[in-house]
Scaffold this active site. Structure first.
Site, short mmCIF file in Angstrom:
data_model
loop_
_atom_site.label_atom_id
_atom_site.label_comp_id
_atom_site.label_asym_id
_atom_site.label_seq_id
_atom_site.Cartn_x
_atom_site.Cartn_y
_atom_site.Cartn_z
N SER B 46 0.87 -1.17 0.00
CA SER B 46 0.00 0.00 0.00
C SER B 46 0.91 1.22 0.00
O SER B 46 1.77 1.36 0.87
CB SER B 46 -0.90 -0.02 1.24
OG SER B 46 -1.89 0.98 1.12
N GLU B 47 0.73 2.10 -0.99
CA GLU B 47 1.75 3.12 -1.23
C GLU B 47 1.81 4.19 -0.15
O GLU B 47 2.73 5.01 -0.15
CB GLU B 47 1.60 3.73 -2.62
CG GLU B 47 0.39 4.61 -2.83
CD GLU B 47 -0.77 3.86 -3.43
OE1 GLU B 47 -0.87 2.63 -3.24
OE2 GLU B 47 -1.61 4.51 -4.09
#
Lengths: 232, 218, 218, 232
Positions: B46-47
């Site tokens: 998840s960035e």
């Protein structure tokens, strides 16, 4: 080295009209709630805010927008905010949109004394307009400059007298990067521990980057998208 | 029958390989996590700063410090790691993420993608999309084949402002699976009961059809 | 009497200000830590990845994982933090370290410094010296005024290969304290019993002497 | 994601003659002792080693030098090694000296997908020869390129099945940077813990950067400059 101050009001006392401030957090996660409240109370105006998002209508940077304190937002994503949209469409508010990784890396560059970095993000798009493009090993990159900000305001989980900071889970996000990038960095923490109370191997932001630190209070830590599954 | 959103996700999940690090965008891509095939281990990135994203939390167990890039409450799996946004996009830029799945408004036959801005409408921002499309080793787009007006979203050239240039490798739409090739959109599979003619009529960009095109099985 | 190495360190220690972050090089600079004035809090940075360096360990308490940039065993003080080499030089490059003290073979009247290489001799490398001199906000050089042959090390131009250009702000030698100014080396203080004439004769670069030059007190 | 392998021999099995390898550590602090021993045993030759230092005569990379396995060293400081000096002066060994911060940042650039970075280190010196100089805000910087290395070999304190790594004290140094920079990254750890055995907030190298991990044995952890004070 004692960098502890009493509270948010003292922390932001040197922030005046027209300041450029970085504000940590991703959405409402890991935002410096106490300092934002103090900035709202102080009614300082004409601010340029560098922050990944712009809060929601009734929380985070949204409170400063309601108060018409922000002249310009530099962000990657500014949805979820009706007042923001109104000010943008009416021309009261200026917005510069930057790819999220570029935003992060321009902070890193400032904190690491690198005047500029190369990133492929935005090549061939309107983000590239007016920017220098350079090819390395067959791939195009944009030259993006380190941020310059008078103040960075970050929120950490734990901190000590020397300004060392540890963040919690995804509330880390932009906080350590902005902590490195501000000329003056203010950290509010959920828990201020005694000197030596943090594991020196586990510190995310070494105190050299932090100028003022205080223990915040009354954290709301609002959730923007509460998503759950049912127990089966 | 065009695929449902769940079926699009399910079909994309078959592209996962054991050991992949995967970034799933908001919307249909998020659903891919529900269909990871048995025996395939993947790690979700998840960035906003997490490797090892788990499912949504049980009610009452939400943690405000633990969200995904869509700002949804999530959980972690054993072996997860948190990091800052510079490292997160650093690992994406360095090609360490094996697969990125994201939605699109338009894709061109050259692999250009537009998914962040509609002129005249409020622009919310590109978030991490431009970084992801410019840097990902392998991008699959999950999208409807046509817009609500019935117009093709697979075009000779994107009409909307671009997010990235020449980066999309594969498209899974409600009608078809297509590779982006130098010759154009290459049709690989049809949705059950959807004809090549229908796909052809709803693909504005150059479509390559070679031999018999199999139907997807669910 | 020329200063001893300890006195050079002691004199440099008077330049420390409360709240300074300081990087001390190998040799005489290391000794500065022994003379930090009472009431002055400074944090020592070691460029191999530590803020908050403490004194050498007691015998038997050496920790092989805990060394300084000179590879000596050290200790930490409460509030210390470890980090990697990129962040270490990052904070140096960003000007977060207030003062760097290092040795030199030669300094020019323009503030150029040479301290890493002697042509014809085995070259061991510059280590972090080039980064430090190029990036530090404030550099004090601790050095002997002359080399063993009696030749001045304060020159119009460095003869040895440079470590950095125009970066030295102040020199504390065994004979004098001097600022590097646009006009040349400006004499600020003399070692006890050392005359301005002696300093002049041992300074090959341009020397600026204005008014009476006080003697250092110890 | 299980990246655990049995030992150093298995870890280095794909490293063949002429390989470019990064080796973590600062002096003898935090060096991958097991993998170096395995490389010595394997007698792989013609190596280009990117490492801050070159060990001492009888330990660390010095062992590979004794064995004449190294064609080229890329380092910032290579003292404390007589055999190194002999090979250098005889022309058997090629050496490229790089400022320490530049070495570190070129690893960071590789790990962060940045093709090049700007640093002021070496401007106006022989390090600048043949390099592009560029002025930003009145200060000159050199353009330095990201490293390309087939393998990175690092030593961590603790690691888990997924390749997540935690380093100890100043044994961290170049290890996390090189871990990010190798095309294939091998990590040896003092202690391999079960999945979930590391605090996810405290991980220095996320497992995505690591390909093989094993628990090393028989660590000597030699001290180069034992320096002590007397108890008073």
């Amino acid at each position: 080295m004692n960098k502890v101050i009493a509270n948010a009001e003292e922390a932001i006392k040197d922030i005046s009209d027209g300041a450029v401030i970085m504000i940590g957090g991703f959405g409402l996660c890991g935002i410096p709630e106490n300092c934002i409240a103090a900035l709202v109370k102080k009614k300082v105006k004409g601010l340029t805010c560098i922050s990944n998002n712009a809060g929601v209508d009734d929380f985070g940077i949204g409170l400063m927008l309601q108060n018409k304190q922000v002249k310009k937002m530099i962000s990657s994503y500014v949805g979820e905010n009706a007042e923001f949209e109104r000010q943008l469409l009416s021309g009261e508010l200026e917005v510069e949109l930057i790819p999220q990784g570029t935003l992060a890396t321009r902070c890193l560059a400032a904190g690491y004394g690198m005047p500029a970095i190369y990133t492929p993000a935005g090549v061939g798009t309107e983000v590239a307009q007016g920017k220098e493009t350079r090819n390395f090993n067959g791939k195009d990159y944009l030259l993006e400059f380190a941020f310059e900000a008078g103040f960075a305001i970050v929120k950490a989980w734990k901190g000590d007298r020397d300004g060392n900071l540890i963040y919690h889970e995804t509330a880390r996000n932009f906080n350590p990067l902005m902590a490195m990038a501000g000329r003056i960095t203010i950290a509010e923490v959920e828990e201020l521990v005694p000197a030596g109370g943090l594991n020196p191997d586990s510190i995310h932001t070494p105190g050299i980057y932090v100028h003022h630190i205080f223990q915040g209070k009354g954290y709301q830590k609002r959730i923007e998208q509460r998503t759950v599954r049912k127990k089966v | 029958m065009p695929l449902t959103k769940e079926q699009i996700a399910q079909r994309i999940a078959r592209e996962l390989k054991d050991g992949y690090y995967v970034n799933l965008g908001i919307g249909i891509p998020t659903l891919v996590a529900n269909y990871i095939p048995a025996g395939i281990n993947v790690v979700l990135q998840s960035e906003n700063g997490l490797l090892g994203m788990g499912p949504f939390p049980y009610e009452g167990e939400e943690d405000p410090d633990l969200i995904n890039a869509g700002k949804q409450t999530i959980t972690t799996v054993p072996g997860s790691a948190f990091f800052d946004s510079a490292m997160s996009f650093g690992m994406i830029r360095a090609g360490k993420v094996d697969l990125t799945v994201l939605g699109a408004m338009e894709v061109s036959e050259k692999g250009d993608i537009a998914n962040w801005k509609i002129p005249g409408k409020m622009v919310k921002g590109m978030g991490g999309a431009m970084d992801l499309v410019a840097s990902a080793k392998n991008i699959i787009v999950a999208m409807m084949h046509t817009n609500p007006k019935g117009e093709s979203k697979l075009l000779p050239e994107c009409l909307l402002p671009l997010t990235g240039v020449g980066c999309v490798k594969k498209i899974v739409s409600d009608l078809a699976v297509l590779d982006v090739t130098p010759g154009g959109f290459k049709l690989l599979e049809r949705a059950p009961g959807v004809s090549t003619e229908e796909i052809r009529s709803k693909t504005a960009g150059k479509l390559v059809i070679e031999g018999d095109i199999p139907e997807m099985q669910f």
